[in-house]
Design an enzyme around this catalytic site. Structure first.
Site, mmCIF file in Angstrom:
data_model
loop_
_atom_site.group_PDB
_atom_site.id
_atom_site.type_symbol
_atom_site.label_atom_id
_atom_site.label_comp_id
_atom_site.label_asym_id
_atom_site.label_seq_id
_atom_site.Cartn_x
_atom_site.Cartn_y
_atom_site.Cartn_z
ATOM 1 C CE1 TYR A 138 -2.519 4.103 12.427
ATOM 2 C CE2 TYR A 138 -0.600 2.976 13.321
ATOM 3 C CZ TYR A 138 -1.268 3.571 12.255
ATOM 4 O OH TYR A 138 -0.668 3.639 11.024
ATOM 5 N NE ARG A 176 -3.557 2.429 2.604
ATOM 6 C CZ ARG A 176 -3.332 3.362 3.538
ATOM 7 N NH1 ARG A 176 -2.297 3.253 4.358
ATOM 8 N NH2 ARG A 176 -4.118 4.425 3.620
ATOM 9 C CG HIS A 212 -1.215 8.986 3.014
ATOM 10 N ND1 HIS A 212 -1.381 7.654 3.316
ATOM 11 C CD2 HIS A 212 -0.860 9.583 4.181
ATOM 12 C CE1 HIS A 212 -1.120 7.447 4.608
ATOM 13 N NE2 HIS A 212 -0.824 8.605 5.152
ATOM 14 C CD GLU A 234 -1.881 4.156 7.703
ATOM 15 O OE1 GLU A 234 -1.690 4.656 8.829
ATOM 16 O OE2 GLU A 234 -1.948 4.850 6.667
ATOM 17 C CG ASN A 248 -5.402 3.845 8.168
ATOM 18 O OD1 ASN A 248 -5.460 2.805 7.516
ATOM 19 N ND2 ASN A 248 -4.861 4.961 7.704
ATOM 20 C CD GLU A 250 -5.261 8.031 9.275
ATOM 21 O OE1 GLU A 250 -4.922 9.110 9.798
ATOM 22 O OE2 GLU A 250 -4.846 6.932 9.663
HETATM 23 O O1 LIG Z 1 -8.887 8.852 19.372
HETATM 24 S S1 LIG Z 1 -8.410 10.140 19.906
HETATM 25 O O2 LIG Z 1 -8.914 11.255 19.042
HETATM 26 O O3 LIG Z 1 -8.737 10.353 21.283
HETATM 27 C C1 LIG Z 1 -6.702 10.113 19.759
HETATM 28 C C2 LIG Z 1 -6.477 10.018 18.294
HETATM 29 C C3 LIG Z 1 -5.090 9.627 18.017
HETATM 30 N N1 LIG Z 1 -4.886 9.796 16.575
HETATM 31 C C4 LIG Z 1 -5.246 8.544 15.906
HETATM 32 C C5 LIG Z 1 -4.962 8.676 14.450
HETATM 33 N N2 LIG Z 1 -3.590 9.109 14.268
HETATM 34 C C6 LIG Z 1 -3.372 9.318 12.874
HETATM 35 C C7 LIG Z 1 -2.732 8.104 12.348
HETATM 36 O O4 LIG Z 1 -2.179 8.486 11.118
HETATM 37 C C8 LIG Z 1 -1.844 7.394 10.326
HETATM 38 O O5 LIG Z 1 -0.959 6.659 11.122
HETATM 39 C C9 LIG Z 1 0.458 6.749 10.953
HETATM 40 C C10 LIG Z 1 1.095 6.829 12.337
HETATM 41 O O6 LIG Z 1 0.681 8.008 12.975
HETATM 42 C C11 LIG Z 1 0.850 7.879 10.049
HETATM 43 O O7 LIG Z 1 2.245 7.870 9.829
HETATM 44 C C12 LIG Z 1 0.106 7.675 8.749
HETATM 45 O O8 LIG Z 1 0.552 8.535 7.722
HETATM 46 C C13 LIG Z 1 -1.375 7.948 8.996
HETATM 47 O O9 LIG Z 1 -2.138 7.386 7.951
HETATM 48 C C14 LIG Z 1 -3.252 10.356 14.947
HETATM 49 C C15 LIG Z 1 -3.505 10.180 16.385
#
Ligand SMILES: O=S(=O)(O)CCCN1CCN(CCO[C@@H]2O[C@H](CO)[C@@H](O)[C@H](O)[C@H]2O)CC1
Length: 489
Positions: A316, A84, A129, A383, A314, A174
Protein backbone atom coordinates in the site's frame (compact mmCIF):
# COMPACT_ATOMS: atom_id res chain seq x y z
CA UNK A 1 2.84 8.70 -18.37
CA UNK A 2 4.69 5.63 -19.60
CA UNK A 3 5.65 7.19 -22.93
CA UNK A 4 7.41 10.02 -21.11
CA UNK A 5 9.48 7.35 -19.37
CA UNK A 6 10.57 6.05 -22.75
CA UNK A 7 8.78 2.84 -22.01
CA UNK A 8 6.66 1.80 -24.96
CA UNK A 9 5.38 -1.10 -22.96
CA UNK A 10 2.04 0.40 -22.32
CA UNK A 11 0.15 -2.92 -22.45
CA UNK A 12 -0.10 -5.59 -19.76
CA UNK A 13 1.10 -9.03 -20.97
CA UNK A 14 -1.68 -11.21 -22.48
CA UNK A 15 -1.57 -13.70 -19.58
CA UNK A 16 -1.55 -11.02 -16.85
CA UNK A 17 -4.68 -11.29 -14.67
CA UNK A 18 -6.77 -8.68 -12.88
CA UNK A 19 -8.94 -9.24 -9.81
CA UNK A 20 -10.55 -7.67 -6.76
CA UNK A 21 -10.40 -8.80 -3.15
CA UNK A 22 -12.31 -8.98 0.13
CA UNK A 23 -12.08 -10.97 3.39
CA UNK A 24 -14.74 -12.98 5.24
CA UNK A 25 -15.04 -10.96 8.46
CA UNK A 26 -14.96 -7.66 6.57
CA UNK A 27 -17.89 -8.38 4.21
CA UNK A 28 -19.96 -11.48 5.13
CA UNK A 29 -21.91 -10.44 8.24
CA UNK A 30 -24.23 -13.28 9.45
CA UNK A 31 -21.78 -13.50 12.35
CA UNK A 32 -23.85 -16.10 14.25
CA UNK A 33 -26.11 -17.48 11.55
CA UNK A 34 -26.71 -21.14 10.63
CA UNK A 35 -24.23 -22.66 13.03
CA UNK A 36 -21.26 -20.32 12.56
CA UNK A 37 -18.99 -20.18 15.63
CA UNK A 38 -17.57 -17.04 17.27
CA UNK A 39 -14.20 -15.83 16.00
CA UNK A 40 -11.71 -13.41 17.55
CA UNK A 41 -13.07 -10.44 15.57
CA UNK A 42 -16.66 -11.19 16.67
CA UNK A 43 -15.25 -11.38 20.20
CA UNK A 44 -13.21 -8.18 20.00
CA UNK A 45 -15.96 -6.14 18.33
CA UNK A 46 -18.46 -7.28 20.99
CA UNK A 47 -16.38 -7.28 24.16
CA UNK A 48 -13.72 -4.66 23.28
CA UNK A 49 -15.96 -2.44 21.20
CA UNK A 50 -14.13 0.54 22.71
CA UNK A 51 -11.14 -0.36 20.49
CA UNK A 52 -13.16 0.26 17.33
CA UNK A 53 -13.07 3.84 16.08
CA UNK A 54 -16.79 4.17 15.26
CA UNK A 55 -17.96 1.55 17.77
CA UNK A 56 -19.15 -0.66 14.87
CA UNK A 57 -18.91 -4.44 14.39
CA UNK A 58 -18.83 -6.88 11.50
CA UNK A 59 -22.12 -8.45 12.63
CA UNK A 60 -23.74 -7.45 9.31
CA UNK A 61 -20.92 -5.69 7.40
CA UNK A 62 -21.83 -5.86 3.66
CA UNK A 63 -24.21 -8.78 4.37
CA UNK A 64 -22.41 -10.66 1.60
CA UNK A 65 -23.45 -13.96 3.21
CA UNK A 66 -26.95 -13.23 1.85
CA UNK A 67 -25.93 -11.63 -1.45
CA UNK A 68 -23.94 -14.21 -3.41
CA UNK A 69 -25.82 -13.83 -6.69
CA UNK A 70 -25.91 -10.03 -6.52
CA UNK A 71 -22.19 -9.77 -5.75
CA UNK A 72 -21.11 -12.24 -8.41
CA UNK A 73 -23.19 -10.32 -10.95
CA UNK A 74 -21.30 -7.17 -9.91
CA UNK A 75 -17.97 -9.01 -10.27
CA UNK A 76 -19.06 -10.12 -13.73
CA UNK A 77 -19.88 -6.55 -14.73
CA UNK A 78 -16.48 -5.45 -13.39
CA UNK A 79 -14.92 -7.88 -15.86
CA UNK A 80 -12.40 -9.33 -13.41
CA UNK A 81 -10.53 -12.57 -14.15
CA UNK A 82 -10.68 -13.72 -10.50
CA UNK A 83 -12.15 -12.87 -7.11
CA UNK A 84 -9.91 -13.12 -4.03
CA UNK A 85 -11.95 -13.91 -0.91
CA UNK A 86 -11.32 -15.74 2.36
CA UNK A 87 -13.05 -18.63 4.12
CA UNK A 88 -14.43 -18.00 7.61
CA UNK A 89 -12.80 -20.84 9.58
CA UNK A 90 -15.49 -20.59 12.27
CA UNK A 91 -18.30 -20.79 9.68
CA UNK A 92 -16.91 -24.15 8.52
CA UNK A 93 -15.59 -25.43 11.90
CA UNK A 94 -17.46 -23.61 14.69
CA UNK A 95 -15.08 -24.78 17.42
CA UNK A 96 -12.04 -24.54 15.15
CA UNK A 97 -11.50 -28.29 15.53
CA UNK A 98 -12.15 -30.62 12.59
CA UNK A 99 -14.40 -32.95 14.60
CA UNK A 100 -17.50 -30.81 13.98
CA UNK A 101 -18.17 -29.56 10.43
CA UNK A 102 -20.96 -26.99 9.96
CA UNK A 103 -22.68 -28.08 6.72
CA UNK A 104 -24.07 -24.59 6.13
CA UNK A 105 -20.53 -23.24 5.91
CA UNK A 106 -19.63 -25.81 3.24
CA UNK A 107 -22.89 -24.99 1.43
CA UNK A 108 -22.29 -21.22 1.48
CA UNK A 109 -18.79 -21.41 0.00
CA UNK A 110 -19.77 -24.05 -2.56
CA UNK A 111 -22.58 -21.78 -3.76
CA UNK A 112 -20.21 -18.81 -4.00
CA UNK A 113 -17.57 -20.85 -5.86
CA UNK A 114 -20.17 -22.38 -8.22
CA UNK A 115 -21.66 -18.94 -8.97
CA UNK A 116 -18.20 -17.53 -9.72
CA UNK A 117 -17.28 -20.41 -12.04
CA UNK A 118 -20.67 -20.17 -13.79
CA UNK A 119 -19.74 -16.55 -14.58
CA UNK A 120 -16.22 -17.32 -15.77
CA UNK A 121 -14.53 -15.89 -12.66
CA UNK A 122 -11.71 -17.82 -10.93
CA UNK A 123 -12.04 -18.22 -7.13
CA UNK A 124 -8.75 -17.18 -5.45
CA UNK A 125 -9.17 -18.47 -1.91
CA UNK A 126 -7.45 -17.39 1.31
CA UNK A 127 -7.76 -19.96 4.09
CA UNK A 128 -7.03 -17.51 6.91
CA UNK A 129 -7.65 -13.75 6.81
CA UNK A 130 -7.39 -13.01 10.56
CA UNK A 131 -10.62 -14.53 11.88
CA UNK A 132 -9.39 -17.27 14.26
CA UNK A 133 -12.16 -19.30 15.97
CA UNK A 134 -12.44 -17.93 19.52
CA UNK A 135 -12.12 -21.37 21.21
CA UNK A 136 -8.64 -21.65 19.66
CA UNK A 137 -7.69 -18.24 21.06
CA UNK A 138 -8.86 -19.48 24.45
CA UNK A 139 -6.21 -22.21 24.30
CA UNK A 140 -3.56 -19.56 23.54
CA UNK A 141 -4.10 -18.74 19.89
CA UNK A 142 -1.19 -18.69 17.41
CA UNK A 143 1.55 -18.68 20.08
CA UNK A 144 0.30 -22.19 20.98
CA UNK A 145 2.35 -24.65 18.84
CA UNK A 146 -0.60 -27.06 18.69
CA UNK A 147 -2.39 -24.71 16.33
CA UNK A 148 -0.09 -25.82 13.50
CA UNK A 149 -1.77 -29.23 13.29
CA UNK A 150 -5.22 -27.83 14.07
CA UNK A 151 -4.87 -25.38 11.14
CA UNK A 152 -3.61 -28.16 8.84
CA UNK A 153 -6.76 -30.20 9.63
CA UNK A 154 -8.96 -27.18 8.78
CA UNK A 155 -7.04 -26.68 5.53
CA UNK A 156 -7.48 -30.36 4.67
CA UNK A 157 -11.26 -30.01 5.01
CA UNK A 158 -11.15 -26.99 2.68
CA UNK A 159 -9.08 -28.91 0.10
CA UNK A 160 -11.51 -31.87 0.31
CA UNK A 161 -14.64 -29.69 0.14
CA UNK A 162 -13.60 -27.13 -2.52
CA UNK A 163 -10.37 -28.36 -4.11
CA UNK A 164 -12.06 -29.88 -7.18
CA UNK A 165 -13.10 -26.33 -8.15
CA UNK A 166 -10.56 -24.02 -6.43
CA UNK A 167 -7.14 -23.96 -8.13
CA UNK A 168 -5.55 -20.98 -6.40
CA UNK A 169 -5.06 -21.09 -2.62
CA UNK A 170 -3.27 -18.87 -0.14
CA UNK A 171 -2.80 -20.24 3.37
CA UNK A 172 -2.47 -16.95 5.27
CA UNK A 173 -3.12 -13.26 4.69
CA UNK A 174 -0.45 -10.99 6.18
CA UNK A 175 1.09 -13.18 8.91
CA UNK A 176 3.08 -10.13 10.07
CA UNK A 177 -0.18 -8.35 10.96
CA UNK A 178 -1.55 -11.53 12.57
CA UNK A 179 1.50 -11.94 14.80
CA UNK A 180 2.97 -8.47 15.44
CA UNK A 181 -0.25 -6.42 15.51
CA UNK A 182 -2.42 -9.20 16.95
CA UNK A 183 -0.15 -10.47 19.73
CA UNK A 184 2.35 -7.64 20.13
CA UNK A 185 0.82 -4.20 19.92
CA UNK A 186 -2.96 -4.80 20.20
CA UNK A 187 -3.67 -3.22 16.83
CA UNK A 188 -5.55 -6.31 15.59
CA UNK A 189 -7.52 -9.08 17.36
CA UNK A 190 -6.90 -10.67 19.82
CA UNK A 191 -5.22 -7.36 20.86
CA UNK A 192 -2.48 -8.83 23.05
CA UNK A 193 0.48 -6.67 24.06
CA UNK A 194 3.19 -9.28 24.54
CA UNK A 195 5.55 -7.34 22.25
CA UNK A 196 8.84 -8.98 21.31
CA UNK A 197 7.77 -12.35 22.71
CA UNK A 198 4.36 -13.71 21.60
CA UNK A 199 4.68 -12.42 18.00
CA UNK A 200 7.74 -14.65 17.48
CA UNK A 201 5.95 -17.66 18.99
CA UNK A 202 3.00 -16.83 16.69
CA UNK A 203 5.19 -16.70 13.58
CA UNK A 204 6.85 -20.00 14.44
CA UNK A 205 3.50 -21.79 14.79
CA UNK A 206 2.06 -20.05 11.73
CA UNK A 207 5.03 -20.96 9.51
CA UNK A 208 4.83 -24.57 10.69
CA UNK A 209 1.09 -24.50 9.89
CA UNK A 210 1.80 -23.09 6.44
CA UNK A 211 4.56 -25.63 5.69
CA UNK A 212 2.47 -28.60 6.86
CA UNK A 213 -0.48 -27.41 4.79
CA UNK A 214 1.62 -26.99 1.64
CA UNK A 215 3.10 -30.49 2.08
CA UNK A 216 -0.35 -32.05 2.67
CA UNK A 217 -1.58 -30.47 -0.56
CA UNK A 218 1.46 -31.69 -2.51
CA UNK A 219 1.25 -35.22 -1.05
CA UNK A 220 -2.51 -35.78 -1.12
CA UNK A 221 -4.29 -33.34 -3.46
CA UNK A 222 -1.91 -31.93 -6.09
CA UNK A 223 -2.08 -35.01 -8.35
CA UNK A 224 -5.87 -34.95 -8.58
CA UNK A 225 -6.65 -31.23 -8.05
CA UNK A 226 -3.55 -29.68 -9.69
CA UNK A 227 -3.94 -26.31 -7.95
CA UNK A 228 -1.37 -23.77 -6.71
CA UNK A 229 -0.78 -22.97 -3.04
CA UNK A 230 0.92 -19.77 -1.91
CA UNK A 231 0.92 -17.32 0.97
CA UNK A 232 0.15 -13.58 1.01
CA UNK A 233 2.65 -11.33 2.76
CA UNK A 234 2.37 -7.61 3.40
CA UNK A 235 5.18 -5.13 3.09
CA UNK A 236 5.67 -1.44 2.67
CA UNK A 237 8.77 -0.31 0.76
CA UNK A 238 11.48 0.92 3.09
CA UNK A 239 13.77 3.57 1.53
CA UNK A 240 16.99 4.61 3.25
CA UNK A 241 16.69 8.29 4.21
CA UNK A 242 20.38 8.76 3.42
CA UNK A 243 23.12 6.47 2.11
CA UNK A 244 24.28 5.69 5.67
CA UNK A 245 20.83 4.23 6.41
CA UNK A 246 20.88 1.66 3.63
CA UNK A 247 21.90 -1.28 5.85
CA UNK A 248 19.10 -0.35 8.20
CA UNK A 249 16.53 -0.21 5.40
CA UNK A 250 17.62 -3.68 4.23
CA UNK A 251 17.31 -4.97 7.81
CA UNK A 252 13.77 -3.59 8.13
CA UNK A 253 12.78 -5.39 4.92
CA UNK A 254 14.40 -8.64 6.06
CA UNK A 255 12.75 -8.49 9.51
CA UNK A 256 9.40 -7.50 8.00
CA UNK A 257 8.75 -9.16 4.66
CA UNK A 258 11.72 -11.48 5.24
CA UNK A 259 10.39 -12.62 8.62
CA UNK A 260 8.02 -14.87 6.64
CA UNK A 261 9.45 -14.75 3.11
CA UNK A 262 12.93 -15.98 4.09
CA UNK A 263 11.76 -19.29 5.63
CA UNK A 264 9.62 -20.01 2.54
CA UNK A 265 11.25 -18.39 -0.51
CA UNK A 266 14.98 -18.14 0.23
CA UNK A 267 17.61 -20.69 -0.80
CA UNK A 268 18.54 -21.49 2.81
CA UNK A 269 15.11 -21.19 4.41
CA UNK A 270 14.81 -20.45 8.17
CA UNK A 271 14.42 -17.01 9.74
CA UNK A 272 16.77 -14.40 8.24
CA UNK A 273 20.29 -14.57 9.72
CA UNK A 274 20.13 -10.88 10.70
CA UNK A 275 16.83 -11.50 12.54
CA UNK A 276 18.26 -14.42 14.52
CA UNK A 277 21.36 -12.37 15.41
CA UNK A 278 19.70 -9.15 16.58
CA UNK A 279 17.01 -10.92 18.62
CA UNK A 280 19.49 -13.32 20.23
CA UNK A 281 21.71 -10.39 21.26
CA UNK A 282 18.81 -8.26 22.53
CA UNK A 283 17.34 -11.22 24.46
CA UNK A 284 20.66 -11.85 26.24
CA UNK A 285 20.91 -8.15 27.17
CA UNK A 286 17.39 -8.36 28.59
CA UNK A 287 18.28 -11.33 30.77
CA UNK A 288 16.34 -13.99 28.90
CA UNK A 289 17.81 -17.49 29.26
CA UNK A 290 17.38 -18.03 25.49
CA UNK A 291 16.49 -16.00 22.41
CA UNK A 292 12.92 -14.65 22.23
CA UNK A 293 12.88 -15.93 18.64
CA UNK A 294 12.10 -19.67 18.74
CA UNK A 295 14.12 -21.89 16.40
CA UNK A 296 12.97 -24.41 13.82
CA UNK A 297 14.37 -27.94 13.73
CA UNK A 298 16.35 -28.94 10.63
CA UNK A 299 13.32 -30.94 9.43
CA UNK A 300 10.99 -27.95 9.88
CA UNK A 301 13.37 -25.70 7.95
CA UNK A 302 13.23 -28.17 5.06
CA UNK A 303 9.44 -28.55 5.30
CA UNK A 304 8.91 -24.79 5.14
CA UNK A 305 11.63 -23.99 2.59
CA UNK A 306 10.12 -23.90 -0.93
CA UNK A 307 6.59 -24.35 0.47
CA UNK A 308 4.80 -21.99 -1.94
CA UNK A 309 4.03 -21.88 -5.67
CA UNK A 310 3.77 -18.08 -5.68
CA UNK A 311 4.28 -15.09 -3.41
CA UNK A 312 1.10 -13.09 -2.74
CA UNK A 313 2.07 -9.49 -2.00
CA UNK A 314 -0.08 -6.87 -0.26
CA UNK A 315 1.43 -3.42 -0.75
CA UNK A 316 0.00 0.00 0.00
CA UNK A 317 2.69 2.49 0.91
CA UNK A 318 6.32 3.45 1.62
CA UNK A 319 8.42 4.60 4.57
CA UNK A 320 11.79 6.38 4.89
CA UNK A 321 14.22 4.64 7.25
CA UNK A 322 16.93 5.99 9.55
CA UNK A 323 19.28 3.81 11.58
CA UNK A 324 18.71 3.33 15.32
CA UNK A 325 15.53 2.48 17.24
CA UNK A 326 13.32 5.44 18.09
CA UNK A 327 14.36 7.20 21.31
CA UNK A 328 12.73 5.79 24.42
CA UNK A 329 11.21 2.79 22.66
CA UNK A 330 10.35 0.11 25.21
CA UNK A 331 11.88 -3.34 25.11
CA UNK A 332 11.50 -6.18 24.55
CA UNK A 333 9.73 -5.10 21.37
CA UNK A 334 9.78 -5.86 17.67
CA UNK A 335 10.56 -2.23 16.83
CA UNK A 336 13.50 -2.24 19.27
CA UNK A 337 14.75 -5.47 17.69
CA UNK A 338 14.54 -3.92 14.22
CA UNK A 339 16.67 -0.99 15.45
CA UNK A 340 15.42 1.57 12.96
CA UNK A 341 12.93 4.39 12.65
CA UNK A 342 10.39 4.59 9.82
CA UNK A 343 8.82 7.90 8.86
CA UNK A 344 6.87 9.48 6.02
CA UNK A 345 7.81 12.43 3.82
CA UNK A 346 5.33 15.20 4.60
CA UNK A 347 5.19 15.99 0.87
CA UNK A 348 3.60 12.64 0.05
CA UNK A 349 -0.11 12.64 -0.82
CA UNK A 350 -2.34 11.39 2.01
CA UNK A 351 -5.49 9.28 2.14
CA UNK A 352 -8.31 8.69 4.62
CA UNK A 353 -6.05 6.12 6.35
CA UNK A 354 -3.40 7.88 8.42
CA UNK A 355 -0.77 5.28 7.51
CA UNK A 356 -1.51 5.22 3.76
CA UNK A 357 0.58 7.75 1.82
CA UNK A 358 0.60 7.61 -2.00
CA UNK A 359 4.17 6.66 -3.06
CA UNK A 360 3.88 4.64 -6.27
CA UNK A 361 7.63 4.27 -6.97
CA UNK A 362 7.93 2.23 -3.75
CA UNK A 363 6.11 -0.69 -5.37
CA UNK A 364 8.63 -1.03 -8.21
CA UNK A 365 11.48 -0.95 -5.67
CA UNK A 366 9.79 -3.61 -3.54
CA UNK A 367 9.16 -5.87 -6.55
CA UNK A 368 12.83 -5.59 -7.47
CA UNK A 369 13.89 -6.35 -3.88
CA UNK A 370 11.78 -9.53 -4.00
CA UNK A 371 13.30 -10.47 -7.36
CA UNK A 372 16.87 -10.02 -6.08
CA UNK A 373 16.33 -11.46 -2.60
CA UNK A 374 14.23 -14.53 -3.46
CA UNK A 375 15.22 -15.42 -7.01
CA UNK A 376 12.40 -13.78 -8.93
CA UNK A 377 9.47 -15.92 -7.70
CA UNK A 378 6.04 -15.65 -9.31
CA UNK A 379 4.37 -12.71 -7.57
CA UNK A 380 0.65 -11.99 -7.37
CA UNK A 381 -0.18 -8.54 -6.07
CA UNK A 382 -2.99 -9.69 -3.81
CA UNK A 383 -3.93 -6.25 -2.44
CA UNK A 384 -3.30 -2.63 -3.40
CA UNK A 385 -5.80 0.15 -2.86
CA UNK A 386 -6.70 3.61 -1.61
CA UNK A 387 -8.68 4.65 1.46
CA UNK A 388 -11.28 7.35 0.86
CA UNK A 389 -14.05 8.92 2.89
CA UNK A 390 -17.76 9.17 2.22
CA UNK A 391 -17.61 12.32 0.14
CA UNK A 392 -15.46 10.61 -2.47
CA UNK A 393 -18.48 8.45 -3.30
CA UNK A 394 -19.23 10.06 -6.66
CA UNK A 395 -15.89 11.16 -8.05
CA UNK A 396 -13.35 8.91 -6.38
CA UNK A 397 -10.59 10.55 -8.40
CA UNK A 398 -7.89 9.92 -5.87
CA UNK A 399 -8.58 6.20 -5.97
CA UNK A 400 -8.39 6.17 -9.80
CA UNK A 401 -5.14 8.16 -9.63
CA UNK A 402 -3.73 5.76 -7.01
CA UNK A 403 -4.51 2.60 -9.02
CA UNK A 404 -3.22 4.14 -12.27
CA UNK A 405 0.05 5.24 -10.68
CA UNK A 406 0.65 1.92 -8.89
CA UNK A 407 -0.25 -0.08 -12.01
CA UNK A 408 2.28 2.00 -13.94
CA UNK A 409 4.98 0.79 -11.52
CA UNK A 410 3.84 -2.81 -11.94
CA UNK A 411 4.14 -2.44 -15.71
CA UNK A 412 7.65 -0.99 -15.41
CA UNK A 413 8.70 -3.78 -13.01
CA UNK A 414 7.48 -6.38 -15.52
CA UNK A 415 8.70 -4.88 -18.79
CA UNK A 416 11.83 -2.97 -17.71
CA UNK A 417 13.02 -5.04 -14.73
CA UNK A 418 11.72 -8.48 -15.77
CA UNK A 419 9.99 -9.11 -12.42
CA UNK A 420 7.62 -12.11 -12.59
CA UNK A 421 4.44 -10.30 -11.58
CA UNK A 422 1.46 -12.37 -12.76
CA UNK A 423 -1.60 -10.56 -11.47
CA UNK A 424 -2.93 -7.44 -9.77
CA UNK A 425 -5.76 -7.41 -7.25
CA UNK A 426 -7.44 -4.19 -6.20
CA UNK A 427 -8.35 -3.85 -2.52
CA UNK A 428 -11.27 -3.80 -2.32
CA UNK A 429 -14.24 -5.06 -4.29
CA UNK A 430 -16.59 -3.45 -1.74
CA UNK A 431 -16.37 -0.78 0.97
CA UNK A 432 -16.16 -2.95 4.09
CA UNK A 433 -15.31 -3.29 7.80
CA UNK A 434 -11.81 -1.80 8.06
CA UNK A 435 -10.89 -3.54 11.34
CA UNK A 436 -10.30 -1.10 14.21
CA UNK A 437 -11.26 1.78 11.88
CA UNK A 438 -14.74 0.34 11.45
CA UNK A 439 -16.52 1.80 8.42
CA UNK A 440 -14.73 5.14 8.55
CA UNK A 441 -12.19 4.25 5.86
CA UNK A 442 -13.50 3.06 2.51
CA UNK A 443 -11.37 1.05 0.04
CA UNK A 444 -14.12 -0.21 -2.26
CA UNK A 445 -14.45 0.17 -6.02
CA UNK A 446 -18.13 -0.37 -5.14
CA UNK A 447 -19.78 1.91 -2.57
CA UNK A 448 -21.84 0.32 0.22
CA UNK A 449 -24.63 2.22 2.00
CA UNK A 450 -24.13 0.92 5.56
CA UNK A 451 -27.12 3.00 6.72
CA UNK A 452 -29.43 0.95 4.51
CA UNK A 453 -30.47 -2.54 5.71
CA UNK A 454 -30.11 -3.69 2.10
CA UNK A 455 -26.45 -2.60 2.16
CA UNK A 456 -27.04 -1.09 -1.30
CA UNK A 457 -24.13 -1.54 -3.71
CA UNK A 458 -23.26 1.41 -6.05
CA UNK A 459 -20.28 1.23 -8.45
CA UNK A 460 -17.93 4.21 -8.03
CA UNK A 461 -16.16 5.88 -10.95
CA UNK A 462 -13.02 3.94 -10.09
CA UNK A 463 -14.83 0.67 -10.86
CA UNK A 464 -15.49 1.89 -14.40
CA UNK A 465 -11.86 2.87 -14.91
CA UNK A 466 -10.67 -0.48 -13.52
CA UNK A 467 -13.03 -2.31 -15.92
CA UNK A 468 -11.67 -0.22 -18.77
CA UNK A 469 -8.07 -1.06 -17.85
CA UNK A 470 -8.93 -4.78 -17.78
CA UNK A 471 -10.62 -4.53 -21.17
CA UNK A 472 -7.96 -2.44 -22.97
CA UNK A 473 -5.03 -3.90 -20.94
CA UNK A 474 -3.74 -0.32 -20.79
CA UNK A 475 -3.72 2.22 -17.98
CA UNK A 476 -6.63 4.61 -18.45
CA UNK A 477 -4.79 7.90 -17.85
CA UNK A 478 -7.53 10.26 -18.90
CA UNK A 479 -10.45 8.10 -17.82
CA UNK A 480 -12.30 9.61 -20.80
CA UNK A 481 -12.64 6.15 -22.26
CA UNK A 482 -14.70 5.29 -19.22
CA UNK A 483 -17.53 7.47 -20.41
CA UNK A 484 -17.36 10.22 -17.88
CA UNK A 485 -15.57 13.53 -17.51
CA UNK A 486 -12.03 13.73 -16.19
CA UNK A 487 -11.72 13.88 -12.43
CA UNK A 488 -10.19 17.02 -11.02
CA UNK A 489 -8.65 16.99 -7.56
O1 LIG B 1 5.33 0.15 7.13
S1 LIG B 1 5.03 0.69 8.46
O2 LIG B 1 5.09 -0.42 9.47
O3 LIG B 1 5.85 1.79 8.84
C1 LIG B 1 3.40 1.23 8.41
C2 LIG B 1 2.63 -0.01 8.14
C3 LIG B 1 1.27 0.32 7.70
N1 LIG B 1 0.51 -0.93 7.70
C4 LIG B 1 0.65 -1.56 6.38
C5 LIG B 1 -0.19 -2.79 6.34
N2 LIG B 1 -1.54 -2.46 6.73
C6 LIG B 1 -2.30 -3.67 6.77
C7 LIG B 1 -3.03 -3.77 5.50
O4 LIG B 1 -4.03 -4.72 5.73
C8 LIG B 1 -4.59 -5.19 4.55
O5 LIG B 1 -5.05 -4.04 3.90
C9 LIG B 1 -6.43 -3.65 3.96
C10 LIG B 1 -6.48 -2.14 4.20
O6 LIG B 1 -5.91 -1.85 5.45
C11 LIG B 1 -7.20 -4.44 4.97
O7 LIG B 1 -8.57 -4.09 4.93
C12 LIG B 1 -7.01 -5.90 4.62
O8 LIG B 1 -7.87 -6.75 5.35
C13 LIG B 1 -5.57 -6.28 4.94
O9 LIG B 1 -5.24 -7.48 4.26
C14 LIG B 1 -1.66 -1.84 8.05
C15 LIG B 1 -0.86 -0.61 8.05
Amino acid sequence: SLLSLGCFCSEFPPDFKFGVSTASYQVEGAWNESGKGENIWDHLSHFRNDLIFDRSTGDVACDSYHKTKEDVALLKSLGVDYYRFSLSWSRILPSGFANNINDDGIRYYNELIDELLANGIEPFVTLYHWDLPQPLQEIGGWPNPLLADIFAEYATIAFKSFGAKVKHWQTFNEPLQVCHEGYGIANKAPAYTSDGVAPYMCSTTLLRAHGKTYRIYQDKYKSTQNGLVGITLDSSWFEAQTQKDSDSAKRVLRMGLGWFANPIFSESGDYPQVMKEVISKASAEEGFSKSRLPSFTAEEIEMIRGSADFLGLNHYTTRLVTDGAAKGISRPSYYFDIGAEARVDEAWESSAASWLKVVPWGLRKLLNFIKEEYGNPDVVIAENGYAGEYEEFTQDCRRIHYHNKYLEQVLLAITEDKCNVKAYTAWSFLDNFEWLRGYSERFGLIHIDFENPNRTRTPKHSSKVFTNIIKTRKIDWDFAASGFDKCEF
